[in-house]
Design a protein around this motif. Sequence first.
Motif, mmCIF file in Angstrom:
data_model
loop_
_atom_site.group_PDB
_atom_site.id
_atom_site.type_symbol
_atom_site.label_atom_id
_atom_site.label_comp_id
_atom_site.label_asym_id
_atom_site.label_seq_id
_atom_site.Cartn_x
_atom_site.Cartn_y
_atom_site.Cartn_z
ATOM 1 N N ILE A 127 -22.730 -2.563 20.580
ATOM 2 C CA ILE A 127 -23.530 -3.243 19.442
ATOM 3 C C ILE A 127 -22.979 -2.873 18.117
ATOM 4 O O ILE A 127 -22.656 -3.580 17.019
ATOM 5 N N LEU A 128 -22.538 -1.510 17.639
ATOM 6 C CA LEU A 128 -22.058 -1.004 16.728
ATOM 7 C C LEU A 128 -20.793 -1.432 16.318
ATOM 8 O O LEU A 128 -20.269 -1.808 14.993
ATOM 9 N N GLY A 156 -15.019 -15.101 16.835
ATOM 10 C CA GLY A 156 -15.477 -14.256 17.933
ATOM 11 C C GLY A 156 -16.722 -13.565 17.827
ATOM 12 O O GLY A 156 -16.981 -13.018 18.816
ATOM 13 N N PHE A 157 -17.660 -13.783 16.835
ATOM 14 C CA PHE A 157 -18.799 -13.343 16.862
ATOM 15 C C PHE A 157 -19.790 -13.807 18.029
ATOM 16 O O PHE A 157 -20.121 -12.962 18.599
ATOM 17 N N VAL A 161 -21.388 -11.185 20.923
ATOM 18 C CA VAL A 161 -22.713 -11.206 21.259
ATOM 19 C C VAL A 161 -23.052 -11.607 22.556
ATOM 20 O O VAL A 161 -23.879 -10.793 23.126
ATOM 21 N N LYS A 162 -22.357 -12.570 23.008
ATOM 22 C CA LYS A 162 -22.686 -12.961 24.482
ATOM 23 C C LYS A 162 -22.390 -12.044 25.486
ATOM 24 O O LYS A 162 -23.083 -11.721 26.339
ATOM 25 N N ILE A 261 -32.028 -12.912 21.672
ATOM 26 C CA ILE A 261 -30.409 -13.093 21.025
ATOM 27 C C ILE A 261 -29.775 -14.360 21.813
ATOM 28 O O ILE A 261 -29.141 -15.112 20.998
ATOM 29 N N ARG A 262 -30.051 -14.719 23.190
ATOM 30 C CA ARG A 262 -29.125 -15.441 23.828
ATOM 31 C C ARG A 262 -29.628 -16.865 23.229
ATOM 32 O O ARG A 262 -28.825 -17.735 23.031
#
Length: 355
Positions: A127-128, A156-157, A161-162, A261-262
């Motif tokens: 996450i960091l 690629g964000f 995240v996914k 988040i999803r």
Amino acid sequence: MGPQHPSTHGVLRVILKLDGEKVLGTECVVGYLHRGVEKIGENRTYQQFAPYVDRMDYCAAVSNGLGYCLAVEKLLNTEAPPRAQAVRVILTELNRIASHLLWLGTHALDVGAITPLFYVMREREEILNIFEKYCGARLTTHAFRIGGLLYGLYEGFERDVKAVCDLMPPKIDEYEELLTGNRIWIGRMKRVGVLTPEDCKAYGVTGPMLRAAGVKWDLRKAQPYSGYEKYEFEIPTGAHGDTYDRYLVRMEEMRQAVRIIRQAVEGIPEGPITAKIPKVIKPPVGEAYVSIEAPKGELGYYIVSDGSLQPYRLRVRPPSFVNLQALDRMARGALVADVVAIIGTIDIVLGEVDR
């Protein structure tokens, strides 16, 4: 106990009144880390002060920034564009998971388990890494600006995240396999530090501590902000209000954060990332209070504007400070060793207590 004790989660001093090992009463002594953040806020412009709030609860800097930006935006009678709101939700929920992971690792360490700390740090790094790629910081993550975002999304964000969303659920199961049925963990946690719903309301306790007592109160549902009303998620609650229930609530909160988040990352709208606001922010005369559901509870900002470039009055309502006052209620009748477990389960950060 303290203020140098590692299990006080910072420079907290607790004066214990004891009968042998039994706790008869406690008194928290704070102020060793006093920063004067609110007074600094009254001597900086609105934009200049924004990075300071990241340093209060330094484990949840993203949430701090969101609450402050929303309060100033309320004064300006504006709101962030839909794209910015979706990204804010993603980053804030990632921060919620990172904060809970750090809590779980340090709390387990307090109670005598060292392995979970290594496990949670492994996942927290992922996450960091997203925070670092997005805005260059890993801890005091200055992600937002008044009116929206400063940075667009890096290439690629969404993929990163996914990947975290796919990684976390089996890892949370792994933590639970280590702890939830562990008889030492249960022995140290169950029926320890009990808070009833009435106690919570009397002390102003919010967040996972309040929900562990069975009160279904979450500001993301009760007073939605940043588009939270569009996302489907549950509010995890407990039944006994003890240290064990607070652990279970936070574990389920991480799963619900992944769920939010999803949904958010699948539907990031196109468009601008900032609202049209002047470069020099000068809100009209008035006052605003905005509170958000930070990882530790209700984080509120009260700002009074006199029409100048700086806030006339700025006041922060930090969850760590308010929740800490319930320590005496929870610790009475417990043992000295239980005090360590109870402080850990409050999930305090002294940068927020001594703001």
